[in-house]
Design a protein around this motif. Sequence first.
Motif, PDB file in Angstrom:
ATOM      1  N   LEU A  45       0.808  -1.219   0.000  1.00  0.00           N
ATOM      2  CA  LEU A  45       0.000   0.000   0.000  1.00  0.00           C
ATOM      3  C   LEU A  45       0.844   1.272   0.000  1.00  0.00           C
ATOM      4  N   GLN A  46       2.085   1.207   0.437  1.00  0.00           N
ATOM      5  CA  GLN A  46       2.953   2.384   0.429  1.00  0.00           C
ATOM      6  C   GLN A  46       3.291   2.838  -0.987  1.00  0.00           C
ATOM      7  N   LYS A  47       3.055   1.984  -1.966  1.00  0.00           N
ATOM      8  CA  LYS A  47       3.323   2.331  -3.365  1.00  0.00           C
ATOM      9  C   LYS A  47       2.109   2.983  -4.037  1.00  0.00           C
ATOM     10  N   HIS A  48       1.043   3.180  -3.286  1.00  0.00           N
ATOM     11  CA  HIS A  48      -0.186   3.751  -3.827  1.00  0.00           C
ATOM     12  C   HIS A  48      -0.530   5.054  -3.109  1.00  0.00           C
ATOM     13  N   ASP A  49      -1.394   5.849  -3.725  1.00  0.00           N
ATOM     14  CA  ASP A  49      -1.789   7.129  -3.143  1.00  0.00           C
ATOM     15  C   ASP A  49      -2.853   6.930  -2.075  1.00  0.00           C
ATOM     16  N   PHE A  50      -2.561   7.396  -0.859  1.00  0.00           N
ATOM     17  CA  PHE A  50      -3.525   7.347   0.233  1.00  0.00           C
ATOM     18  C   PHE A  50      -4.550   8.454   0.028  1.00  0.00           C
ATOM     19  N   LEU A  51      -5.846   8.107   0.028  1.00  0.00           N
ATOM     20  CA  LEU A  51      -6.905   9.086  -0.193  1.00  0.00           C
ATOM     21  C   LEU A  51      -7.561   9.548   1.098  1.00  0.00           C
ATOM     22  N   GLY A  52      -7.571   8.709   2.114  1.00  0.00           N
ATOM     23  CA  GLY A  52      -8.180   9.090   3.378  1.00  0.00           C
ATOM     24  C   GLY A  52      -8.641   7.881   4.156  1.00  0.00           C
ATOM     25  N   GLN A  53      -9.172   8.140   5.349  1.00  0.00           N
ATOM     26  CA  GLN A  53      -9.666   7.052   6.194  1.00  0.00           C
ATOM     27  C   GLN A  53     -10.922   7.506   6.926  1.00  0.00           C
ATOM     28  N   ALA A  54     -11.707   6.518   7.336  1.00  0.00           N
ATOM     29  CA  ALA A  54     -12.933   6.779   8.085  1.00  0.00           C
ATOM     30  C   ALA A  54     -12.988   5.813   9.269  1.00  0.00           C
ATOM     31  N   TYR A  55     -13.531   6.317  10.366  1.00  0.00           N
ATOM     32  CA  TYR A  55     -13.700   5.518  11.576  1.00  0.00           C
ATOM     33  C   TYR A  55     -15.172   5.405  11.916  1.00  0.00           C
ATOM     34  N   CYS A  56     -15.542   4.263  12.471  1.00  0.00           N
ATOM     35  CA  CYS A  56     -16.881   4.072  13.005  1.00  0.00           C
ATOM     36  C   CYS A  56     -16.836   2.861  13.921  1.00  0.00           C
ATOM     37  N   THR A  57     -17.974   2.504  14.470  1.00  0.00           N
ATOM     38  CA  THR A  57     -18.063   1.269  15.245  1.00  0.00           C
ATOM     39  C   THR A  57     -18.935   0.282  14.485  1.00  0.00           C
ATOM     40  N   LEU A  58     -18.755  -0.981  14.796  1.00  0.00           N
ATOM     41  CA  LEU A  58     -19.591  -2.004  14.176  1.00  0.00           C
ATOM     42  C   LEU A  58     -21.052  -1.776  14.565  1.00  0.00           C
ATOM     43  N   GLY A  59     -21.286  -1.281  15.770  1.00  0.00           N
ATOM     44  CA  GLY A  59     -22.646  -0.966  16.212  1.00  0.00           C
ATOM     45  C   GLY A  59     -23.294   0.104  15.352  1.00  0.00           C
ATOM     46  N   GLU A  60     -22.511   1.106  14.904  1.00  0.00           N
ATOM     47  CA  GLU A  60     -23.059   2.141  14.017  1.00  0.00           C
ATOM     48  C   GLU A  60     -23.499   1.536  12.691  1.00  0.00           C
ATOM     49  N   VAL A  61     -22.724   0.593  12.177  1.00  0.00           N
ATOM     50  CA  VAL A  61     -23.068  -0.053  10.904  1.00  0.00           C
ATOM     51  C   VAL A  61     -24.312  -0.913  11.082  1.00  0.00           C
ATOM     52  N   VAL A  62     -24.304  -1.751  12.118  1.00  0.00           N
ATOM     53  CA  VAL A  62     -25.436  -2.651  12.369  1.00  0.00           C
ATOM     54  C   VAL A  62     -26.718  -1.853  12.610  1.00  0.00           C
ATOM     55  N   GLY A  63     -26.619  -0.726  13.297  1.00  0.00           N
ATOM     56  CA  GLY A  63     -27.791   0.064  13.635  1.00  0.00           C
ATOM     57  C   GLY A  63     -28.247   1.033  12.559  1.00  0.00           C
ATOM     58  N   SER A  64     -27.512   1.145  11.464  1.00  0.00           N
ATOM     59  CA  SER A  64     -27.888   2.088  10.405  1.00  0.00           C
ATOM     60  C   SER A  64     -28.872   1.443   9.434  1.00  0.00           C
ATOM     61  N   LEU A  65     -29.616   2.281   8.735  1.00  0.00           N
ATOM     62  CA  LEU A  65     -30.625   1.808   7.793  1.00  0.00           C
ATOM     63  C   LEU A  65     -30.000   0.912   6.724  1.00  0.00           C
ATOM     64  N   GLY A  66     -30.463  -0.316   6.647  1.00  0.00           N
ATOM     65  CA  GLY A  66     -29.934  -1.266   5.673  1.00  0.00           C
ATOM     66  C   GLY A  66     -28.508  -1.688   5.957  1.00  0.00           C
ATOM     67  N   SER A  67     -28.039  -1.473   7.198  1.00  0.00           N
ATOM     68  CA  SER A  67     -26.643  -1.749   7.579  1.00  0.00           C
ATOM     69  C   SER A  67     -25.666  -1.075   6.635  1.00  0.00           C
ATOM     70  N   ARG A  68     -26.038   0.126   6.193  1.00  0.00           N
ATOM     71  CA  ARG A  68     -25.205   0.918   5.278  1.00  0.00           C
ATOM     72  C   ARG A  68     -24.929   2.266   5.939  1.00  0.00           C
ATOM     73  N   LEU A  69     -23.654   2.622   6.018  1.00  0.00           N
ATOM     74  CA  LEU A  69     -23.247   3.829   6.712  1.00  0.00           C
ATOM     75  C   LEU A  69     -22.307   4.625   5.827  1.00  0.00           C
ATOM     76  N   GLU A  70     -22.535   5.921   5.715  1.00  0.00           N
ATOM     77  CA  GLU A  70     -21.643   6.799   4.958  1.00  0.00           C
ATOM     78  C   GLU A  70     -20.931   7.718   5.924  1.00  0.00           C
ATOM     79  N   LYS A  71     -19.614   7.865   5.720  1.00  0.00           N
ATOM     80  CA  LYS A  71     -18.777   8.728   6.554  1.00  0.00           C
ATOM     81  C   LYS A  71     -17.848   9.524   5.652  1.00  0.00           C
TER      82      LYS A  71
END
Length: 77
Positions: A45-71
Amino acid sequence: FGRTEVIDNTLNPDFVKKFILDYFFEERQNLRFDLYDVDSKSANLQKHDFLGQAYCTLGEVVGSLGSRLEKPLGQKS
């Protein structure tokens, strides 16, 4: 934990690879997603361009509509 397949030339990738995680209701299970622009066949991965990162909890994903979360993507911390 794992890595998805590479999706070529799209701003809205539709990933096929799924990850199965055990969900423990009484525990905070932190997730971090790193996004890279892959321009070669290298698995390093060091040979590729880093675009960014996102953090969340598994609970946020499970509890979101359709188990789909945007960050929004942030920079590496």
